[in-house]
Design a protein around this motif. Structure first.
Motif, short mmCIF file in Angstrom:
data_model
loop_
_atom_site.label_atom_id
_atom_site.label_comp_id
_atom_site.label_asym_id
_atom_site.label_seq_id
_atom_site.Cartn_x
_atom_site.Cartn_y
_atom_site.Cartn_z
N VAL A 32 -9.79 -8.23 17.16
CA VAL A 32 -9.91 -7.09 18.07
C VAL A 32 -11.32 -6.53 18.00
N VAL A 33 -11.82 -6.05 19.14
CA VAL A 33 -13.08 -5.31 19.21
C VAL A 33 -12.78 -4.01 19.94
N ARG A 34 -13.26 -2.88 19.41
CA ARG A 34 -12.92 -1.57 19.95
C ARG A 34 -14.16 -0.70 20.07
N ASP A 35 -14.10 0.23 21.04
CA ASP A 35 -14.98 1.38 21.02
C ASP A 35 -14.12 2.61 21.35
N GLU A 282 -20.71 -10.49 18.27
CA GLU A 282 -21.26 -9.84 17.09
C GLU A 282 -22.78 -9.77 17.17
N ARG A 283 -23.41 -10.78 17.74
CA ARG A 283 -24.87 -10.75 17.93
C ARG A 283 -25.28 -9.62 18.86
N GLU A 284 -24.35 -9.21 19.73
CA GLU A 284 -24.63 -8.10 20.65
C GLU A 284 -24.34 -6.74 20.01
N GLY A 285 -24.01 -6.74 18.74
CA GLY A 285 -23.80 -5.50 18.02
C GLY A 285 -22.36 -5.02 17.99
N LEU A 286 -21.42 -5.82 18.50
CA LEU A 286 -20.02 -5.44 18.49
C LEU A 286 -19.37 -5.86 17.17
N ARG A 287 -18.44 -5.06 16.70
CA ARG A 287 -17.76 -5.38 15.45
C ARG A 287 -16.41 -6.02 15.75
N ILE A 288 -16.21 -7.22 15.27
CA ILE A 288 -14.97 -7.95 15.49
C ILE A 288 -14.14 -7.89 14.22
N GLU A 289 -12.89 -7.45 14.34
CA GLU A 289 -12.01 -7.35 13.18
C GLU A 289 -10.85 -8.33 13.30
N ARG A 290 -10.53 -9.01 12.23
CA ARG A 290 -9.35 -9.87 12.17
C ARG A 290 -8.11 -8.98 11.96
N ILE A 291 -7.08 -9.21 12.74
CA ILE A 291 -5.83 -8.45 12.62
C ILE A 291 -4.91 -9.17 11.66
#
Length: 293
Positions: A32-35, A282-291
């Motif tokens: 998941v990626v969230r803001d 992730e290279r674009e600065g987004l944080r990806i989390e494993r659920i």
């Protein structure tokens, strides 16, 4: 490229589910990626699956149920006959060549025997492009091994999205996908046909390993295996994996600017391995989390 196309299309189990067998639990990877106002789930799919796998539950079902939109590689094609014009446009050799003219006599004879074993009309397929024949042969081979696209991830998710009234969107059109396949180098396409003719059992064994990784959520192992499979067809990997990953990551980065919850379901190979969609985000600065399950 037969095995490589198949690896992109699906990671498959070899055995049909026994009658009345208890479902086997599968926990495929989910991220998941969230803001503040946007959530995007990332789920790697397989297009054909055995009937005894139970994967659309727990974390996957929770994420899907929380979503407003299902985004896939393609919109559902309810009428396969509608693809006829595209097949005529892109899958028929424009120069009138046949497979017999592309292959050595020995390879062609082995190729024809394989198609006959699969119940495919070799003579009718002669004027078609190798990529199209490889894709058709892979589909038939998997179904004969006891697998069904109706139990594949996209089919299950599409049915659930329609029942729940979710919007269904896609990264690509059928014409775009056909054009990409048609643009892969002929030498690499023919490598796939030779795999089909001479290494069918090896290809099926690789698919069995891939589905084992998928059911256990072993994304890194899936990526390593797929990278190994693609190393001999670098242009095909570039066209069908890397360049698509870049486009899809750009699309998803832009989607983060609009509120909502999106369940993204694309082939598992696009979320693992070199320059996968997760890595690019992730290279674009987004944080990806494993659920976790």
């Amino acid at each position: 490229m037969f095995r490589r196309l198949a690896a992109l299309a699906a990671a498959l189990s070899l055995a049909a589910a026994p009658a009345l067998a208890a479902p086997r639990d599968a926990d495929p990877a989910l991220w998941v990626v969230r803001d503040a106002d946007t959530t995007i789930y990332l789920f790697g799919t397989v297009h054909f699956l055995p009937k005894d796998l139970s994967w659309f539950d727990e974390a996957v079902a929770d994420a899907f149920n929380a979503s407003d939109e299902l985004r896939m590689e393609l919109l559902p094609v309810d009428d396969p006959a509608s693809l006829g014009p595209l097949i005529m446009k892109l899958a028929v050799d424009p120069n009138g060549r046949t497979m017999a003219q592309r292959l050595s006599p020995e390879d062609h004879a082995a190729y024809v025997r394989t198609l006959q074993d699969l119940g495919l009309p070799a003579a009718q397929l002669e004027p078609l492009e190798p990529w199209f024949i490889a894709v058709q042969a892979a589909s038939v081979m998997y179904m004969k091994a006891g697998l069904d696209p109706k139990t594949g991830a996209e089919s299950i998710l599409t049915e659930a999205a329609r029942k729940s009234g979710k919007s269904i969107t896609a990264f690509e059109t059928p014409e775009q996908q056909f054009t990409m396949l048609d643009s892969t180098p002929e030498a690499e396409q023919l490598a796939g046909i030779r795999d089909l003719a001479h290494n069918r059992e090896e290809g099926l064994a690789i698919m069995s390993r891939l589905v084992d990784h998928w059911t256990r959520g072993e994304a890194d192992a899936t990526g390593r295996l797929m990278n190994e499979e693609m190393k001999d067809t670098p242009e095909t990997a570039r066209i069908l994996l890397t360049e698509r990953n870049v486009r899809w990551a750009k699309d998803l980065k832009a989607r983060m600017d609009r509120p909502g919850v999106v369940f993204v379901a694309v082939g598992a190979g696009h979320l693992a391995g070199d320059r996968n969609v997760r890595e690019l985000l992730e290279r674009e600065g987004l944080r990806i989390e494993r659920i976790a399950y």
